[in-house]
Design a protein around this motif. Structure first.
Motif, PDB file in Angstrom:
ATOM      1  N   ALA A  40       6.653  -5.536   1.461  1.00  0.00           N
ATOM      2  CA  ALA A  40       5.969  -5.021   0.381  1.00  0.00           C
ATOM      3  C   ALA A  40       6.952  -5.594  -1.027  1.00  0.00           C
ATOM      4  N   GLY A  41       8.268  -5.460  -0.852  1.00  0.00           N
ATOM      5  CA  GLY A  41       9.210  -5.646  -2.056  1.00  0.00           C
ATOM      6  C   GLY A  41       9.222  -6.887  -2.103  1.00  0.00           C
ATOM      7  N   TRP A  71       2.118 -10.034  -1.345  1.00  0.00           N
ATOM      8  CA  TRP A  71       2.052 -10.045  -0.288  1.00  0.00           C
ATOM      9  C   TRP A  71       1.297  -8.969   1.267  1.00  0.00           C
ATOM     10  N   LEU A 107      11.928 -12.386   8.869  1.00  0.00           N
ATOM     11  CA  LEU A 107      12.568 -12.548   7.141  1.00  0.00           C
ATOM     12  C   LEU A 107      12.731 -13.872   6.410  1.00  0.00           C
ATOM     13  N   MET A 139       9.550 -15.142   5.599  1.00  0.00           N
ATOM     14  CA  MET A 139       8.856 -14.074   4.213  1.00  0.00           C
ATOM     15  C   MET A 139       9.507 -14.399   3.176  1.00  0.00           C
ATOM     16  N   THR A 140      10.782 -15.004   3.000  1.00  0.00           N
ATOM     17  CA  THR A 140      11.651 -15.753   1.522  1.00  0.00           C
ATOM     18  C   THR A 140      11.040 -16.912   1.955  1.00  0.00           C
ATOM     19  N   GLU A 186       5.153  -7.303 -10.399  1.00  0.00           N
ATOM     20  CA  GLU A 186       5.335  -6.746  -9.500  1.00  0.00           C
ATOM     21  C   GLU A 186       4.595  -5.847  -9.356  1.00  0.00           C
ATOM     22  N   PRO A 238       7.962   1.029   0.403  1.00  0.00           N
ATOM     23  CA  PRO A 238       9.162  -0.354   0.631  1.00  0.00           C
ATOM     24  C   PRO A 238      10.335   0.465   0.466  1.00  0.00           C
ATOM     25  N   ALA A 239      11.105  -0.602   1.622  1.00  0.00           N
ATOM     26  CA  ALA A 239      12.900  -0.201   1.633  1.00  0.00           C
ATOM     27  C   ALA A 239      13.631  -0.737   0.997  1.00  0.00           C
ATOM     28  N   SER A 240      12.840  -1.224  -0.325  1.00  0.00           N
ATOM     29  CA  SER A 240      13.716  -2.830  -0.911  1.00  0.00           C
ATOM     30  C   SER A 240      12.979  -2.490  -1.920  1.00  0.00           C
ATOM     31  N   SER A 241      14.155  -3.288  -3.409  1.00  0.00           N
ATOM     32  CA  SER A 241      13.815  -3.486  -4.160  1.00  0.00           C
ATOM     33  C   SER A 241      12.419  -4.323  -3.735  1.00  0.00           C
ATOM     34  N   PRO A 242      12.176  -4.944  -5.363  1.00  0.00           N
ATOM     35  CA  PRO A 242      11.720  -6.843  -5.014  1.00  0.00           C
ATOM     36  C   PRO A 242      12.150  -8.055  -4.785  1.00  0.00           C
ATOM     37  N   ALA A 243      11.888  -8.613  -4.375  1.00  0.00           N
ATOM     38  CA  ALA A 243      12.712  -9.920  -4.436  1.00  0.00           C
ATOM     39  C   ALA A 243      12.558 -10.913  -6.094  1.00  0.00           C
ATOM     40  N   ARG A 247      19.876  -6.314  -0.105  1.00  0.00           N
ATOM     41  CA  ARG A 247      18.787  -6.155   0.352  1.00  0.00           C
ATOM     42  C   ARG A 247      18.534  -7.121   1.905  1.00  0.00           C
ATOM     43  N   ARG A 275      15.806 -14.079  -9.803  1.00  0.00           N
ATOM     44  CA  ARG A 275      16.007 -12.830  -9.217  1.00  0.00           C
ATOM     45  C   ARG A 275      16.806 -12.035  -9.592  1.00  0.00           C
TER      46      ARG A 275
END
Lengths: 281, 84
Positions: free
Chosen positions: A75-76, A81, A242, A245-246, A262, A276-281, B20, B84
């Motif tokens: 989600a980030g 997403w 991951l 996703m990347t 975003e 989201p557990a993390s900030s966006p890419a 991250r 980013r």
């Protein structure tokens, strides 16, 4: 494993081994491993969808935990997403279950004898290059499709040719090799790690079987490696998910000029959301 | 959802200050892709040479393209990280 005198204690096959054939279709033991992992996931999905409550039970919470964790990371990544989150979670769960299934007693050790060789009924799916290559091909097709979807076929081709145009004879093969290296890297990494783990455990079991009459505590040695394989199985599953996703994120961001919005407007309309557990890419 | 104003460092780390998770994937990926790029270029060159009997012309070209692709991969990943 073989116990007779003079026979090898270690049985290692690089590919999946044939169990039976249905016409021209050959069924291998790694296919059985993949099928068992799929059935386990289907049973878990059936349980969660049929028995789920708003306040989850312990089992429901346990089953939802990995899904929410991966969904939180995805989600980030970009505002699109929702279009690929199911694929990333599916890869993660499938590889995780397939890897951990390979550590159960009987997997790789119970099977049919063909002459002097034992053909196990079940082999961890990711210890067969066909399985990992299949997953990598799906990833490859999906991220190319996202690139084409965002930028159009002509635009995607322009990306491959690169700028300036007169450099195309040099840049096109370079781009092509770079894109193909993703496919090979994804499949070979997963296969290499899982297959090496299988070989390591088989070797350790053979060594301890040979020495257990002298050192009875030697039986505990393989359990250390089984514990490590539990960790590596999870790490490889998350790395594959991951990277999928990347790659998709990079395909979307490259073609959008790296200025992904975003905020997804659909977040405002009461759709089920993950945090989201993390900030966006 | 978005990283707040102070920037690039924030985008590489989550709220707890840890790297991250997506960056772990990139780190796992980069090393192996460098090797594979060279192998793919070299392999394609060797195949072309064996078919066309032009050895070592395409082997050298393939190797150079493979090394070029490896360098491009580093640049591509670095560009994405900077973006980013």
């Amino acid at each position: 494993m073989a116990e007779e005198e003079g026979e090898s204690l270690i049985h290692i096959a690089l590919g999946g081994e044939e169990l039976f054939a249905i016409g021209p279709f050959v069924v291998t033991n790694s296919m059985i491993g993949a099928l068992l992992a799929s059935l386990l996931l289907l049973a878990a999905a059936w349980y969660v969808t049929r028995q789920s409550t708003l306040i989850p039970s312990r089992l429901q919470g346990l089953l939802e935990l990995p899904v929410e964790w991966v969904a939180g990371i995805v989600a980030g990544s970009t505002s699109r997403w929702r279009g690929y989150v199911a694929l990333v979670i599916g890869f993660f769960l499938m590889i995780l279950v397939a890897n951990w299934l390979g550590l159960l007693p009987g997997v790789g050790t119970i099977g049919l004898r063909h002459g002097e060789e034992l053909v196990p009924f079940v082999r961890p799916a990711a210890a067969d290059l066909n399985f990992t290559l299949g997953l990598a091909i799906i990833t490859f097709v999906v991220f190319v499709w996202w690139g084409i979807r965002i930028n159009g076929p002509g635009g995607y081709l322009k990306e491959l040719i690169g700028e300036p145009r007169y450099m195309a004879p040099l840049m096109f093969p370079i781009h092509l090799i770079s894109e193909l290296s993703r496919l090979v890297s994804l499949s070979m990494r997963l296969f290499g790690n899982v297959f090496a783990g299988e070989v390591l455990i088989a070797t350790m079991l053979a060594l301890t079987t040979a020495t257990v009459f002298v050192l009875p505590l030697a039986f505990f040695v393989p359990s250390i490696f089984l514990g490590l394989e539990l960790l590596f199985g999870a790490v490889q599953a998350i790395v594959f998910a991951l990277l999928t996703m990347t790659y998709i994120t990079m395909a979307i961001a490259e073609h959008d000029g790296g200025h992904e919005p975003e905020h997804d407007p659909r977040d405002d309309h009461g759709e089920p959301d993950v945090h989201p557990a993390s900030s966006p890419a | 959802m978005g990283p707040d104003g102070d920037g690039k460092r924030e985008a590489r780390r989550d709220a707890s200050g840890e790297p991250r998770p997506a960056n772990w994937g990139i780190a796992f990926d980069l090393g192996i892709r460098l090797g594979i790029s060279v192998i793919l270029g070299l392999g394609a060159g060797l195949l072309l040479d064996s078919w066309l009997r032009t050895s070592p012309l395409f082997t050298l070209i393939g190797m150079a393209l493979g090394i070029g692709a490896a360098m491009y991969t580093i640049w591509d990943v670095a560009r994405d990280a900077m973006r980013r």
